[in-house]
Design a protein around this motif. Sequence first.
Motif, PDB file in Angstrom:
ATOM      1  N   ALA A   1      -6.654  24.116  21.162  1.00  0.00           N
ATOM      2  CA  ALA A   1      -8.070  23.823  21.437  1.00  0.00           C
ATOM      3  C   ALA A   1      -8.925  24.121  20.212  1.00  0.00           C
ATOM      4  O   ALA A   1      -9.853  23.365  19.892  1.00  0.00           O
ATOM      5  N   LEU A   2      -8.620  25.200  19.497  1.00  0.00           N
ATOM      6  CA  LEU A   2      -9.350  25.540  18.282  1.00  0.00           C
ATOM      7  C   LEU A   2      -9.165  24.462  17.217  1.00  0.00           C
ATOM      8  O   LEU A   2     -10.125  24.048  16.564  1.00  0.00           O
ATOM      9  N   LEU A   3      -7.944  24.004  17.036  1.00  0.00           N
ATOM     10  CA  LEU A   3      -7.683  22.942  16.065  1.00  0.00           C
ATOM     11  C   LEU A   3      -8.412  21.650  16.440  1.00  0.00           C
ATOM     12  O   LEU A   3      -8.951  20.957  15.570  1.00  0.00           O
ATOM     13  N   ASP A   4      -8.440  21.324  17.716  1.00  0.00           N
ATOM     14  CA  ASP A   4      -9.173  20.143  18.177  1.00  0.00           C
ATOM     15  C   ASP A   4     -10.667  20.274  17.886  1.00  0.00           C
ATOM     16  O   ASP A   4     -11.307  19.329  17.429  1.00  0.00           O
ATOM     17  N   ASP A   5     -11.216  21.461  18.152  1.00  0.00           N
ATOM     18  CA  ASP A   5     -12.636  21.703  17.877  1.00  0.00           C
ATOM     19  C   ASP A   5     -12.944  21.601  16.389  1.00  0.00           C
ATOM     20  O   ASP A   5     -13.952  21.019  15.993  1.00  0.00           O
ATOM     21  N   LEU A   6     -12.079  22.164  15.555  1.00  0.00           N
ATOM     22  CA  LEU A   6     -12.271  22.080  14.111  1.00  0.00           C
ATOM     23  C   LEU A   6     -12.209  20.638  13.627  1.00  0.00           C
ATOM     24  O   LEU A   6     -12.985  20.221  12.771  1.00  0.00           O
ATOM     25  N   ASP A   7     -11.287  19.872  14.182  1.00  0.00           N
ATOM     26  CA  ASP A   7     -11.150  18.472  13.808  1.00  0.00           C
ATOM     27  C   ASP A   7     -12.397  17.672  14.186  1.00  0.00           C
ATOM     28  O   ASP A   7     -12.883  16.856  13.402  1.00  0.00           O
ATOM     29  N   LYS A   8     -12.935  17.922  15.373  1.00  0.00           N
ATOM     30  CA  LYS A   8     -14.160  17.238  15.805  1.00  0.00           C
ATOM     31  C   LYS A   8     -15.327  17.604  14.895  1.00  0.00           C
ATOM     32  O   LYS A   8     -16.112  16.740  14.506  1.00  0.00           O
ATOM     33  N   GLU A   9     -15.434  18.885  14.576  1.00  0.00           N
ATOM     34  CA  GLU A   9     -16.513  19.348  13.698  1.00  0.00           C
ATOM     35  C   GLU A   9     -16.394  18.725  12.313  1.00  0.00           C
ATOM     36  O   GLU A   9     -17.381  18.267  11.738  1.00  0.00           O
ATOM     37  N   LEU A  10     -15.183  18.690  11.794  1.00  0.00           N
ATOM     38  CA  LEU A  10     -14.942  18.097  10.484  1.00  0.00           C
ATOM     39  C   LEU A  10     -15.306  16.619  10.481  1.00  0.00           C
ATOM     40  O   LEU A  10     -15.952  16.134   9.544  1.00  0.00           O
ATOM     41  N   ASN A  11     -14.917  15.894  11.511  1.00  0.00           N
ATOM     42  CA  ASN A  11     -15.251  14.475  11.596  1.00  0.00           C
ATOM     43  C   ASN A  11     -16.753  14.257  11.709  1.00  0.00           C
ATOM     44  O   ASN A  11     -17.288  13.304  11.127  1.00  0.00           O
ATOM     45  N   MET A  12     -17.438  15.131  12.437  1.00  0.00           N
ATOM     46  CA  MET A  12     -18.891  15.012  12.559  1.00  0.00           C
ATOM     47  C   MET A  12     -19.557  15.233  11.202  1.00  0.00           C
ATOM     48  O   MET A  12     -20.445  14.476  10.802  1.00  0.00           O
ATOM     49  N   TYR A  13     -19.130  16.265  10.462  1.00  0.00           N
ATOM     50  CA  TYR A  13     -19.681  16.515   9.133  1.00  0.00           C
ATOM     51  C   TYR A  13     -19.411  15.340   8.196  1.00  0.00           C
ATOM     52  O   TYR A  13     -20.292  14.923   7.441  1.00  0.00           O
ATOM     53  N   ALA A  14     -18.194  14.817   8.236  1.00  0.00           N
ATOM     54  CA  ALA A  14     -17.845  13.687   7.375  1.00  0.00           C
ATOM     55  C   ALA A  14     -18.683  12.453   7.722  1.00  0.00           C
ATOM     56  O   ALA A  14     -19.114  11.727   6.818  1.00  0.00           O
ATOM     57  N   MET A  15     -18.927  12.227   8.996  1.00  0.00           N
ATOM     58  CA  MET A  15     -19.791  11.107   9.408  1.00  0.00           C
ATOM     59  C   MET A  15     -21.196  11.283   8.850  1.00  0.00           C
ATOM     60  O   MET A  15     -21.817  10.325   8.390  1.00  0.00           O
ATOM     61  N   ARG A  16     -21.721  12.500   8.907  1.00  0.00           N
ATOM     62  CA  ARG A  16     -23.066  12.772   8.390  1.00  0.00           C
ATOM     63  C   ARG A  16     -23.130  12.551   6.885  1.00  0.00           C
ATOM     64  O   ARG A  16     -24.100  12.007   6.366  1.00  0.00           O
ATOM     65  N   VAL A  17     -22.092  12.991   6.175  1.00  0.00           N
ATOM     66  CA  VAL A  17     -22.054  12.778   4.729  1.00  0.00           C
ATOM     67  C   VAL A  17     -22.107  11.289   4.427  1.00  0.00           C
ATOM     68  O   VAL A  17     -22.908  10.833   3.604  1.00  0.00           O
ATOM     69  N   LYS A  18     -21.276  10.510   5.101  1.00  0.00           N
ATOM     70  CA  LYS A  18     -21.250   9.066   4.857  1.00  0.00           C
ATOM     71  C   LYS A  18     -22.572   8.411   5.253  1.00  0.00           C
ATOM     72  O   LYS A  18     -23.041   7.498   4.578  1.00  0.00           O
ATOM     73  N   GLU A  19     -23.145   8.887   6.329  1.00  0.00           N
ATOM     74  CA  GLU A  19     -24.422   8.332   6.789  1.00  0.00           C
ATOM     75  C   GLU A  19     -25.532   8.628   5.782  1.00  0.00           C
ATOM     76  O   GLU A  19     -26.274   7.741   5.377  1.00  0.00           O
ATOM     77  N   TRP A  20     -25.656   9.868   5.353  1.00  0.00           N
ATOM     78  CA  TRP A  20     -26.744  10.258   4.458  1.00  0.00           C
ATOM     79  C   TRP A  20     -26.533   9.734   3.042  1.00  0.00           C
ATOM     80  O   TRP A  20     -27.448   9.208   2.436  1.00  0.00           O
ATOM     81  N   TYR A  21     -25.321   9.885   2.511  1.00  0.00           N
ATOM     82  CA  TYR A  21     -25.067   9.397   1.151  1.00  0.00           C
ATOM     83  C   TYR A  21     -25.020   7.870   1.122  1.00  0.00           C
ATOM     84  O   TYR A  21     -25.282   7.262   0.095  1.00  0.00           O
TER      85      TYR A  21
END
Length: 122
Positions: free
Chosen positions: A22-42
């Motif tokens: 569950a922790l790994l799943d949560d980290l993966d979701k968080e990482l994907n959300m951050y990466a989406m924001r980077v792509k969106e903003w940049y």
Amino acid sequence: LNRHTLKFSADKIDVMVIQAIALLDDLDKELNMYAMRVKEWYGWHFPELQKHINDNLQYARLVLLMGFRQNATSVDLSSILEEDKVDIVKQAAIHSMGVGLTQGDVDHIKMLCTEVVTSSEY
């Protein structure tokens, strides 16, 4: 005997494994959300980059290295990209239709990229 049975209970081990997954799943979701924001903003600044770079970690490392898209021609991208993609990204940066960013904007995007890179390494 009961205390020994409780210490080595298979249920405890199962719970720990379930929590770790569950922790790994949560980290993966968080990482994907951050990466989406980077792509969106940049992407406002350098929208063409998303067409050429699909990997989130590679994208974040590029943004950290370049900062402003105008720097793409003056920095060595070969440490992150294959040689054929280096020229493509540099040409895309030169002809980009993206909007300008302030230094503050780039600093905030870079902080988010740092989160993506460090979380990926975790």
